[in-house]
Design an enzyme around this catalytic site. Structure first.
Site, mmCIF file in Angstrom:
data_model
loop_
_atom_site.group_PDB
_atom_site.id
_atom_site.type_symbol
_atom_site.label_atom_id
_atom_site.label_comp_id
_atom_site.label_asym_id
_atom_site.label_seq_id
_atom_site.Cartn_x
_atom_site.Cartn_y
_atom_site.Cartn_z
ATOM 1 N N GLU A 331 0.741 -1.283 0.114
ATOM 2 C CA GLU A 331 0.052 0.083 -0.018
ATOM 3 C C GLU A 331 0.751 1.263 -0.134
ATOM 4 O O GLU A 331 1.718 1.384 0.899
ATOM 5 C CB GLU A 331 -0.858 -0.148 1.288
ATOM 6 C CG GLU A 331 -1.868 -0.992 1.454
ATOM 7 C CD GLU A 331 -2.905 -0.714 2.508
ATOM 8 O OE1 GLU A 331 -4.163 -1.016 2.284
ATOM 9 O OE2 GLU A 331 -2.345 -0.389 3.603
ATOM 10 N N CYS A 332 0.541 2.088 -0.866
ATOM 11 C CA CYS A 332 1.281 3.338 -1.075
ATOM 12 C C CYS A 332 2.886 3.381 -0.811
ATOM 13 O O CYS A 332 3.454 2.823 -1.709
ATOM 14 C CB CYS A 332 0.840 4.277 -0.071
ATOM 15 S SG CYS A 332 1.162 6.079 -0.070
ATOM 16 N N GLY A 333 3.423 3.451 0.191
ATOM 17 C CA GLY A 333 4.991 3.433 0.523
ATOM 18 C C GLY A 333 5.224 1.891 -0.024
ATOM 19 O O GLY A 333 6.375 1.767 -0.554
ATOM 20 N N THR A 431 -1.471 -0.878 -4.320
ATOM 21 C CA THR A 431 -2.257 0.012 -4.347
ATOM 22 C C THR A 431 -1.485 1.440 -3.810
ATOM 23 O O THR A 431 -1.089 1.423 -2.944
ATOM 24 C CB THR A 431 -3.701 -0.005 -3.957
ATOM 25 O OG1 THR A 431 -3.561 -0.078 -2.581
ATOM 26 C CG2 THR A 431 -4.359 -1.290 -4.276
#
Length: 440
Positions: A331-333, A431
């Protein structure tokens, strides 16, 4: 005070706008009540993954997010039920009291006022009175009458310049019939450092307990703590914590300063569902546990540690080996670290794990912020194609390449498509949004 269903009373700490002092007051109250020996529990309105860690440090208890856009009413009430044995609930609002998105989600639009109305918690309004005096009462009066289903318990005056300034502000509140529950003078000796996504993480704060003790003393000297306890109430009847299917039975979870943005309610609900969490640290060049059946890389600040992660050969090789046979989700990072490269703010490009073809850059920062509703185009860890997920995106990275198949069709809170679709390649998925709850 407990309601008829046995739940402790609660209060919502809210304000007209961000930057008014909600977090400072919330942390000071939690620490002050804890110092008195109270079992006080905290909640945070909206999709914030930094403040709950500070709440937990101040109260000694877990703090969960409540989000009326991403969660239905049953889910929110179930999370509140985890505080059934507490003596007091303090819930911190987000932005301004009535601020939310334009279109409702799971049960409303994410505003702090929705949380207050649903739970029956009175609102304590923090007012930054710098630059005004009696006029602050007009603001408070407007907030007191804007929504009949939201009850204002009173106000706490913040950034008061002098005794004369306080006296004038109190005159206005008395004329408006609004109770003053505290008055905080301007002070700069107790502060929490900030970063581009909010406060510097609780785990990075070297003197956090000393700061919390100072905040407890400061708030305790200027706020009517006993009166706040008397005003706390709540009418909600809370059912059991709802089930959220964990993505696997044994979950290897990256956890360190580069991977810390994980919603506490998810970990709690995964554990309640029988999942086992197996933490490891990529910054320490550790690998996912061989016994895990899934690896989850949360968000965080990989851009601040890109050089270390690029040189963590054992971690990168272990992650690639894991992904050959089992799902890895970021997720993200975490998604960025699963990609090919990450360019930091200085323009230096670092080689990442290469499970996906994603390339990202912080050389030209651009904020991406908002709720996300995703319909999966293919399977991801613990979820099948066609399932819908609710989440939130907040980052400053720019995508320079995203060549893999999209993971989902993603829209914002208004239904407009966003280009950050996520990616999937074999067992790897990622994501930019952080998952909060399944959408029904």
């Amino acid at each position: 005070m407990r309601n008829a269903s046995g739940m402790p009373g609660g209060l919502v700490i809210a304000a007209p706008a961000s930057g008014s002092g909600k977090t400072t007051l919330t942390l000071g109250l939690l620490a002050a009540y804890r110092a008195q020996g109270l079992d006080v529990r905290a909640f945070k309105n909206g999709p914030d993954y930094i403040d709950p860690a500070f709440h937990a440090a101040a109260s000694g208890r877990p703090s969960f997010n409540l989000d009326s856009w991403a969660m239905d009413a049953r889910h929110m009430a179930g999370l509140v039920s985890t505080a059934r044995d507490a003596e007091l609930i303090i819930a911190e609002g987000s932005m301004g009291l009535f601020d939310g998105v334009a279109s409702p989600g799971a049960c409303s639009n994410g505003a702090s006022a929705d949380m207050a109305a649903m739970m029956g918690w009175p609102v304590v309004l923090v007012l930054d009175v710098s630059g005004q005096a009696q006029s602050a009462a007009a603001v408070a009066k407007g907030f007191a009458t804007f929504r009949p289903d939201v009850r204002l318990a009173g106000v706490i005056l913040n950034r008061v310049a002098s005794p004369r300034h306080e006296a004038l502000a109190r005159v206005g509140m008395e004329q408006a019939g609004i109770e003053v529950l505290g008055s905080l003078p301007r002070q700069t000796d107790v502060t929490l450092p900030e970063r581009h996504l909010g406060l510097v993480q609780a785990g990075e704060h070297e003197h956090l307990q000393a700061t919390l003790s100072a905040l407890a003393a400061f708030i305790g000297s200027h706020v009517r703590l006993e009166r706040l306890r008397q005003l706390a109430s709540g009418a909600v009847s809370c059912g059991p914590l709802p089930f959220i299917a964990p993505p696997g039975q044994r979950i290897a979870l990256a956890q360190d300063r580069a991977f810390s943005f994980m919603y506490p309610h998810l970990l709690e609900q995964w554990r309640q569902a029988g999942a086992e969490i197996l933490p490891f640290s990529p910054l320490a060049d550790e690998v996912p546990a061989p016994s895990a059946d899934l690896c989850w890389l949360p968000g965080g600040y990989p851009e601040l540690h890109a050089g270390v992660l690029a040189n963590a050969g054992h971690f990168q090789q272990g992650l690639r080996h894991f992904a050959r046979t089992r799902p890895v989700h970021g997720e993200c990072g975490g998604y960025m670290v699963m990609g090919e490269t990450l360019t930091d703010a200085d323009g230096v490009t670092h080689r990442m794990a290469g499970l996906l073809g994603l390339q990202t850059s912080f050389a030209k920062r651009r904020m991406h912020l908002g709720y996300r509703l995703a319909t999966l185009s293919g399977p991801m860890a613990g979820r099948e194609a066609g399932q819908r997920l609710r989440g939130h995106e907040f980052h400053y990275a720019t995508i320079t390449a995203q060549p893999d198949e999209p993971l989902a069709h993603v829209v914002d809170a208004n239904g407009a498509a966003v280009p950050e679709t996520g990616s999937r390649r074999e067992n790897a998925t990622g994501t930019f949004f952080h998952f909060i709850a399944d959408a029904t």
